[in-house]
Design an enzyme around this catalytic site. Sequence first.
Site, PDB file in Angstrom:
ATOM      1  N   ASP A 197      -4.375 -10.406   0.093  1.00 39.53           N
ATOM      2  CA  ASP A 197      -2.874 -10.991  -0.269  1.00 39.53           C
ATOM      3  C   ASP A 197      -2.519 -11.111  -1.227  1.00 39.53           C
ATOM      4  O   ASP A 197      -3.122 -11.688  -2.690  1.00 39.53           O
ATOM      5  CB  ASP A 197      -3.394 -13.047   0.706  1.00 39.53           C
ATOM      6  CG  ASP A 197      -1.809 -13.580   0.531  1.00 39.53           C
ATOM      7  OD1 ASP A 197      -1.518 -12.878   1.806  1.00 39.53           O
ATOM      8  OD2 ASP A 197      -1.640 -14.406   0.090  1.00 39.53           O
ATOM      9  N   HIS A 198      -1.309 -10.489  -1.145  1.00 34.94           N
ATOM     10  CA  HIS A 198      -0.441 -10.310  -2.152  1.00 34.94           C
ATOM     11  C   HIS A 198      -1.026  -9.399  -3.512  1.00 34.94           C
ATOM     12  O   HIS A 198      -0.804  -9.790  -4.506  1.00 34.94           O
ATOM     13  CB  HIS A 198      -0.297 -11.832  -3.371  1.00 34.94           C
ATOM     14  CG  HIS A 198       0.836 -12.427  -2.347  1.00 34.94           C
ATOM     15  ND1 HIS A 198       0.557 -13.311  -1.648  1.00 34.94           N
ATOM     16  CD2 HIS A 198       2.667 -11.740  -2.256  1.00 34.94           C
ATOM     17  CE1 HIS A 198       1.311 -13.494  -0.193  1.00 34.94           C
ATOM     18  NE2 HIS A 198       2.571 -13.052  -1.263  1.00 34.94           N
ATOM     19  N   GLU A 232       0.324  -4.500  11.945  1.00 34.22           N
ATOM     20  CA  GLU A 232       1.192  -4.374  10.312  1.00 34.22           C
ATOM     21  C   GLU A 232       2.581  -5.018  10.576  1.00 34.22           C
ATOM     22  O   GLU A 232       3.153  -4.848   9.887  1.00 34.22           O
ATOM     23  CB  GLU A 232       1.004  -2.934  10.269  1.00 34.22           C
ATOM     24  CG  GLU A 232       1.484  -2.297   8.634  1.00 34.22           C
ATOM     25  CD  GLU A 232       1.643  -0.332   8.979  1.00 34.22           C
ATOM     26  OE1 GLU A 232       0.315   0.041   8.617  1.00 34.22           O
ATOM     27  OE2 GLU A 232       1.867  -0.125   9.958  1.00 34.22           O
ATOM     28  N   HIS A 243       3.697  -5.273   3.309  1.00 36.56           N
ATOM     29  CA  HIS A 243       3.419  -5.468   5.038  1.00 36.56           C
ATOM     30  C   HIS A 243       2.879  -6.573   4.766  1.00 36.56           C
ATOM     31  O   HIS A 243       2.588  -7.274   4.159  1.00 36.56           O
ATOM     32  CB  HIS A 243       2.818  -4.643   6.402  1.00 36.56           C
ATOM     33  CG  HIS A 243       2.692  -2.947   6.000  1.00 36.56           C
ATOM     34  ND1 HIS A 243       4.163  -2.643   6.509  1.00 36.56           N
ATOM     35  CD2 HIS A 243       2.593  -1.773   5.537  1.00 36.56           C
ATOM     36  CE1 HIS A 243       3.912  -1.974   7.292  1.00 36.56           C
ATOM     37  NE2 HIS A 243       2.863  -1.239   6.157  1.00 36.56           N
ATOM     38  N   HIS A 271       1.041  -1.288   0.469  1.00 34.32           N
ATOM     39  CA  HIS A 271      -0.581  -0.086  -0.058  1.00 34.32           C
ATOM     40  C   HIS A 271       0.781   1.376   0.058  1.00 34.32           C
ATOM     41  O   HIS A 271       2.114   1.228  -0.058  1.00 34.32           O
ATOM     42  CB  HIS A 271      -0.717   0.021   1.024  1.00 34.32           C
ATOM     43  CG  HIS A 271      -0.087  -0.116   2.483  1.00 34.32           C
ATOM     44  ND1 HIS A 271      -1.085   0.694   3.554  1.00 34.32           N
ATOM     45  CD2 HIS A 271       0.989  -0.100   3.350  1.00 34.32           C
ATOM     46  CE1 HIS A 271      -0.060   1.071   4.432  1.00 34.32           C
ATOM     47  NE2 HIS A 271       0.899   0.341   4.069  1.00 34.32           N
ATOM     48  N   HIS A 276       5.001  -0.268  -0.323  1.00 34.91           N
ATOM     49  CA  HIS A 276       5.647  -0.266   0.580  1.00 34.91           C
ATOM     50  C   HIS A 276       5.099  -1.767   1.308  1.00 34.91           C
ATOM     51  O   HIS A 276       3.445  -1.234   0.648  1.00 34.91           O
ATOM     52  CB  HIS A 276       5.854   0.064   1.511  1.00 34.91           C
ATOM     53  CG  HIS A 276       5.844   0.498   2.084  1.00 34.91           C
ATOM     54  ND1 HIS A 276       4.411   1.537   1.695  1.00 34.91           N
ATOM     55  CD2 HIS A 276       4.771   0.469   3.611  1.00 34.91           C
ATOM     56  CE1 HIS A 276       3.627   2.150   2.860  1.00 34.91           C
ATOM     57  NE2 HIS A 276       4.121   1.432   4.180  1.00 34.91           N
ATOM     58  N   CYS A 288       6.413   6.331   3.824  1.00 32.68           N
ATOM     59  CA  CYS A 288       4.877   5.351   3.942  1.00 32.68           C
ATOM     60  C   CYS A 288       4.114   6.187   2.900  1.00 32.68           C
ATOM     61  O   CYS A 288       3.540   5.487   1.761  1.00 32.68           O
ATOM     62  CB  CYS A 288       4.238   5.475   5.077  1.00 32.68           C
ATOM     63  SG  CYS A 288       4.385   4.142   6.513  1.00 32.68           S
TER      64      CYS A 288
END
Length: 136
Positions: A79-80, A125, A41, A14, A39, A33
């Site tokens: 996810d991903h 996070e 997490h 995100h 970037h 960020c």
Amino acid sequence: MVYLTRVEHFNAAHKLYNPAWSLEKNEEVFGKCANENWHGHNYELYITVKGTPNPDTGFVFDVKRLSDIIREHVIEKVDHRNLNVDVEFMKGQMCSTENLAIAIWKELTVHLPSAVQLHCVKLYETPRIYVEYFGG
């Protein structure tokens, strides 16, 4: 009242960026960020439901069924993925962990049976940063 928690994991990218602000203001407020190349997490998601154990099973809720609901309505969608671009339930929102937890709550509440109630969405996070959302 008994509380049951299921833990799931997902990876997502995100960017925190307010398009109404200048690049300088975004970098000042969001730092790394706001990186234009995003970037990521490794999120840990804790979903807690509450209810009274069923006298026939002893379960508040079948944990396998809870996992299936979380996976179908949240994990498969995030996810991903890039939260800003790929996730429909995050469209038009700042992709903060706080807003993500609220959006996950909204995604799950409509899919849980009336026998249980969603109590908390806890979203890590990083190992040292997490949010908790209790609805409302």
